[in-house]
Design a protein around this motif. Structure first.
Motif, short mmCIF file in Angstrom:
data_model
loop_
_atom_site.label_atom_id
_atom_site.label_comp_id
_atom_site.label_asym_id
_atom_site.label_seq_id
_atom_site.Cartn_x
_atom_site.Cartn_y
_atom_site.Cartn_z
N PHE A 59 32.80 -35.75 100.58
CA PHE A 59 32.77 -35.91 102.03
C PHE A 59 31.38 -36.36 102.46
CE2 PHE A 59 36.20 -33.01 101.24
CZ PHE A 59 37.14 -33.26 102.23
N VAL A 60 31.32 -37.39 103.29
CA VAL A 60 30.07 -37.79 103.89
C VAL A 60 29.90 -37.03 105.20
CG1 VAL A 60 31.06 -39.79 105.11
CG2 VAL A 60 28.61 -39.75 104.58
N HIS A 61 28.67 -36.61 105.49
CA HIS A 61 28.37 -35.89 106.73
C HIS A 61 26.89 -36.09 107.05
CE1 HIS A 61 26.73 -32.30 104.42
NE2 HIS A 61 27.50 -32.86 103.51
N SER A 62 26.41 -35.43 108.07
CA SER A 62 25.06 -35.72 108.57
C SER A 62 23.98 -35.22 107.63
CB SER A 62 24.86 -35.08 109.95
OG SER A 62 25.67 -35.71 110.91
N ALA A 63 22.85 -35.92 107.65
CA ALA A 63 21.70 -35.55 106.85
C ALA A 63 21.07 -34.27 107.37
CB ALA A 63 20.67 -36.68 106.85
N TYR A 64 20.33 -33.61 106.49
CA TYR A 64 19.56 -32.42 106.88
C TYR A 64 18.24 -32.88 107.52
CZ TYR A 64 16.70 -28.24 106.49
OH TYR A 64 15.87 -27.18 106.78
N PRO A 65 17.78 -32.21 108.59
CA PRO A 65 18.43 -31.12 109.31
C PRO A 65 19.40 -31.67 110.36
CG PRO A 65 16.26 -31.53 110.25
CD PRO A 65 16.40 -32.48 109.09
N VAL A 87 22.34 -39.81 105.39
CA VAL A 87 23.59 -39.06 105.30
C VAL A 87 23.51 -38.13 104.09
CG1 VAL A 87 25.01 -40.84 106.39
CG2 VAL A 87 24.76 -40.81 103.89
N ARG A 88 24.41 -37.16 104.07
CA ARG A 88 24.63 -36.35 102.88
C ARG A 88 26.06 -36.57 102.39
NH1 ARG A 88 22.93 -30.29 104.45
NH2 ARG A 88 23.41 -31.11 106.52
N VAL A 89 26.27 -36.28 101.12
CA VAL A 89 27.60 -36.31 100.54
C VAL A 89 27.78 -35.01 99.77
CG1 VAL A 89 29.19 -37.48 98.97
CG2 VAL A 89 27.58 -38.83 100.37
N SER A 90 28.91 -34.34 99.99
CA SER A 90 29.16 -33.05 99.35
C SER A 90 30.55 -33.02 98.74
CB SER A 90 29.04 -31.91 100.38
OG SER A 90 27.74 -31.88 100.93
N ARG A 91 30.68 -32.24 97.68
CA ARG A 91 31.98 -32.06 97.04
C ARG A 91 32.65 -30.79 97.57
NH1 ARG A 91 34.79 -34.05 92.81
NH2 ARG A 91 33.06 -35.41 92.21
N LEU A 92 33.94 -30.91 97.86
CA LEU A 92 34.73 -29.78 98.34
C LEU A 92 36.17 -30.00 97.91
CD1 LEU A 92 34.53 -28.18 101.89
CD2 LEU A 92 36.73 -28.67 100.81
N GLY A 134 22.19 -35.10 98.48
CA GLY A 134 22.52 -33.73 98.82
C GLY A 134 21.37 -33.03 99.52
N TRP A 135 20.23 -32.97 98.84
CA TRP A 135 19.06 -32.30 99.41
C TRP A 135 18.28 -33.19 100.36
CZ3 TRP A 135 19.48 -27.39 98.97
CH2 TRP A 135 20.03 -26.81 97.84
N ASN A 136 18.62 -34.48 100.41
CA ASN A 136 17.92 -35.45 101.28
C ASN A 136 16.43 -35.53 100.98
OD1 ASN A 136 20.08 -34.84 104.07
ND2 ASN A 136 19.97 -36.69 102.86
#
Length: 309
Positions: free
Chosen positions: A93-99, A83-88, A48-50
Motif C-alpha cells: 500500500f502506498v501512503h503518505s511520507a513520514y511525518p 511517499v511510503r509503501v507498506s506491506r499488509l 519505509g523509513w523515508n
C-alpha cells in the motif's frame, strides 16, 4: 507528463518483485528509529523509513520517472521519497511520507493492521448472493475495502473519503491488488445510493488541536466521528448486513460513552451489537492534554452491528 498514478503502480510492482516487506510502526516509534541514525541503505530505508537514499538503489528509469512526477525530494546527491509503501496482509500500500503532518496526509499504521485483522475475522462468513455490496467509509489508503474484497471477491466495492489524496492512493492500491471499486469523494453516505451488506469504518478517535480530518475524532473525547459513521451506516444496512467499526473510546470514571450510544443505536435500528475492547490503554500521552483531563484511559474497540433479518 506521465501520470503519477502510473508511476506509483510501477513502483509498487517493482518493490513487490523484490519481496519488499516494510511494516509501518507508530509515529513515535518511527521517530525513535530515525533518531538512532544509520540505516542500511536498503529499500525499506528509502520507501519505509523515508531516509535519504542513493540513486544507485533503483533503476535510473524508474528513479527519473519518480523525480519527474514530484515524488522524490533531492537532498544533495541523494533523494528522499515523498511517499511510503507498506506491506499488509500480503499486499503493498502506498501512503503518505513520514511525518504525516499535512492536512491531506493519508495515514497507515498499527491501527490499519488491527483493522485488517478484525475484518478478516468478521468476514469469515462472506455475504452471499448476487449484488452484494460493500462500502468503506473514510477509506484512506483503501486497506479495509481491499482486505475485505480479497476475502470476499463477490462484493461490489465502493470507497468514500473527504480527502482527494486518500482516494488517489486508494485507487492505486486497489489497482495493484486487482480490486475493482468505485471511488466517491464525499464526507457522508448521502452521495452514494442503495443499501449495504457490509459497511467498514476506521475513523480517527483522538482530539487533534489542528483539526486535521484524518486525525481528529471530534467531540465525545474523540468518539463523535465514529458515532456519526455508525448512525449513517446502520441506516443503510440491508437485512442481514453488518457494520464493522474499529476505533477508540475514552473511558471516563469507568464508563464508555461510545459503547452506551452504540447500544442504544443498535436497539433503535434493529441490530445486534458485538462490542469488544481490543486494547485497554493506548496513546496515554494524550491524557496530559486539557481535553483529556477527566479521562481514565483510551481504549481501542471494535463494534460489529448486524441488522436482524
Amino acid at each position: 507528463m506521465e501520470s503519477r498514478d502510473a508511476v506509483l503502480r510501477d513502483l509498487i510492482a517493482w518493490l513487490k518483485d523484490r519481496d519488499y516487506a516494510f511494516v509501518t510502526p507508530t509515529p513515535t516509534t518511527h521517530a525513535r528509529v530515525l533518531a538512532r541514525g544509520g540505516g542500511d541503505g536498503g529499500l525499506a530505508d528509502a520507501f519505509g523509513w523515508n531516509r535519504p537514499f542513493d540513486a544507485a538503489a533503483m533503476p535510473p528509469g524508474l528513479l527519473g520517472r519518480l523525480a519527474a512526477c514530484g515524488l522524490l525530494q533531492a537532498e544533495g546527491a541523494r533523494y528522499r521519497s515523498r511517499v511510503r509503501v507498506s506491506r499488509l496482509c500480503g499486499e503493498l500500500f502506498v501512503h503518505s511520507a513520514y511525518p504525516t503532518s499535512d492536512k491531506d496526509s493519508v495515514f497507515l499504521g498499527p491501527d490499519s493492521y488491527r483493522f485488517a485483522t478484525l475484518i478478516a475475522r468478521e468476514l469469515a462468513d462472506c455475504p452471499q448472493g448476487a449484488g452484494t455490496r460493500l462500502v468503506d467509509i473514510g477509506a484512506g489508503a483503501g486497506v479495509g475495502a481491499i482486505v475485505a474484497s480479497r476475502r470476499c471477491p463477490q462484493l461490489a466495492v465502493t470507497m468514500t473519503d473527504i480527502n482527494p489524496q486518500a482516494l488517489d492512493y486508494a485507487r492505486i492500491n486497489a489497482a495493484v491488488a486487482g480490486v475493482a471499486a468505485e471511488f466517491v469523494l464525499a464526507g457522508s453516505l448521502d452521495a452514494v445510493e442503495g443499501a449495504w451488506d457490509v459497511a467498514l469504518a476506521n475513523p480517527p478517535y483522538i482530539i487533534d488541536t489542528e483539526g486535521r480530518d484524518y486525525r481528529d475524532g471530534g467531540g465525545m473525547h474523540g468518539a463523535e466521528v465514529a458515532l456519526t459513521m455508525a448512525v449513517d451506516a446502520t441506516a443503510r444496512l440491508a437485512p442481514g448486513g453488518r457494520l464493522i467499526l474499529y476505533t477508540g473510546s475514552a473511558i471516563v470514571a469507568g464508563g464508555d460513552a461510545l459503547r452506551e450510544r452504540l447500544a442504544g443505536l443498535a436497539e433503535e435500528r434493529g441490530c445486534t451489537l458485538d462490542y469488544r475492547e481490543i486494547d485497554p490503554d493506548v496513546f496515554g500521552e494524550e491524557l496530559d492534554k486539557p481535553a483529556y483531563a477527566d479521562v481514565d484511559r483510551i481504549a481501542l474497540v471494535s463494534a460489529v452491528m448486524k441488522r436482524r433479518t
